[in-house]
Design a protein around this motif. Sequence first.
Motif, short mmCIF file in Angstrom:
data_model
loop_
_atom_site.label_atom_id
_atom_site.label_comp_id
_atom_site.label_asym_id
_atom_site.label_seq_id
_atom_site.Cartn_x
_atom_site.Cartn_y
_atom_site.Cartn_z
N HIS A 51 0.93 -1.20 -0.05
CA HIS A 51 -0.29 0.32 0.13
C HIS A 51 0.72 1.36 -0.12
CE1 HIS A 51 -2.92 -2.87 1.10
NE2 HIS A 51 -2.15 -2.90 1.55
N ILE A 89 -3.05 3.10 4.90
CA ILE A 89 -4.15 2.41 5.69
C ILE A 89 -3.89 1.96 6.19
CG2 ILE A 89 -5.14 2.08 2.93
CD1 ILE A 89 -5.14 -1.23 3.72
N CYS A 136 -2.40 -0.94 7.95
CA CYS A 136 -2.18 -2.73 7.32
C CYS A 136 -0.78 -2.86 7.29
CB CYS A 136 -2.66 -3.09 6.33
SG CYS A 136 -2.03 -4.34 5.26
N ASN A 182 1.11 -3.89 5.78
CA ASN A 182 1.66 -4.10 4.59
C ASN A 182 2.28 -2.65 3.96
OD1 ASN A 182 2.67 -5.35 2.75
ND2 ASN A 182 1.07 -6.27 1.91
N CYS A 234 -5.11 -5.76 6.56
CA CYS A 234 -6.31 -5.34 5.48
C CYS A 234 -6.88 -6.74 5.31
CB CYS A 234 -6.01 -4.17 5.03
SG CYS A 234 -5.54 -4.77 3.42
N CYS A 272 -4.56 -8.06 2.22
CA CYS A 272 -3.79 -9.23 2.53
C CYS A 272 -4.06 -10.11 3.32
CB CYS A 272 -2.27 -8.11 3.41
SG CYS A 272 -2.08 -6.71 2.35
ZN LIG Z 1 -2.72 -4.76 3.30
#
Ligand SMILES: [Zn+2]
Length: 391
Positions: free
Chosen positions: A191, A195, A197, A199, A218, A221
């Motif tokens: 990302h 956001i 997450c 990731n 999220c 993911c």
């Molecule tokens: Zn994610």
Amino acid sequence: MKVHLIKDGDVGKNTFSEVVDLLQAISGHIEFYYDSNNIVNFTEDDVIKKKVPDEKKFGQSIQTYAEVENSKYPAVRSIRPYESRPLRTFSFPFLRKTTKWTTIFDKCNNYRLNNNIPNNEFVILLTEVSNTNNWFASLDEKMPFNGFIHTADWNHFIKCQDSFPIAFEVIALVLQKHMFNDYNEARSSVHLDPIGCVNDMCLEKKDIKLKLRTADICPDCMNKLKGKLTFAEINQALNIMESLRVKMLFSQNFKQNVPLSRLIIDAKKRIFLPDFGNIEIKLRPLEKTLYLFYLNHPEGVGLSFLRGKKEELYRIYGELVSIGDMLEMKKRIDEMTNITSNSAAEKISKIKAAFVKSIGEELGKNYYIQGGYEEVKRVVFDRKLLKYLNN
Ligand SMILES: [Zn+2]
């Protein structure tokens, strides 16, 4: 699944052992190993002294995955104007030791070879040396079970023990390895806009705070993880992330309007705050001796009266350091209680610092030893919250 953690010579022993403790605290199929005897060294050829021109560049990672030589930070993608107030300030420009990703991953491969680590086990290097792309952490494009975490500078971006975000990044690397089939997929799936997450890419390094605060994966993911990791493994990873999140919230003073936690002294005389994410307050033996002594004395004791309490202090210290020369032990207590030495006062400030670092000043003052110069010192919290465990 096995994760081997190694460190370079500049990563503090305490930080390293804290990271290991945090990760091992929640047991499961993801097993964390460390080798405190193995120290990775960067030679002079491995590093360059690279100029960090200003705070903005200091706070940005470079998006490209390619090695950038003599970089003028060409591919920086600015997500939003840099406006955060730094927690630790540097004077810019400054030079810092910087190395290439390939050099870092060579170190991982060497360790793997020398210690016969199979190709399906992680080798993650914790290093104080910064990297050309200025990333906090990454996996190796060629060998995705290799990874690194840059352990310096965290407290410029986030106010808590370094070990919390470092341990978090270990989990993030393990998850990222399994979310994506290969490096290109990872590259296209992170990302770019944060956001919250695990990731999130965090091109703006300060955005790391968001993912640490949410400690979440999220739905997109999470879907990618299904079938790659077992439910138990995902659950363990989430539990570790959650435990770190809670600890970080307390140490960042986000949660100051909460009831006080109980304080637990376990059979090994470790100090825990179970209602504050089970944070452990780590003290050295003499500091802990003094602290446990003050827990026994809610009425308070002035520093000049400590020398009259030596027998009790000998006894507490003896329980903490079971092996040791009795005379030597007594000498240390004698020194600490010598009012002209300032030793007890220094230990009281170390104890205070340990609590404030862990849970912030507002909550911390209830637990550390209070009292001004030449005043009676005491720990004020209600002893109903104090509990000793015997096994
Ligand atoms: Zn994610």
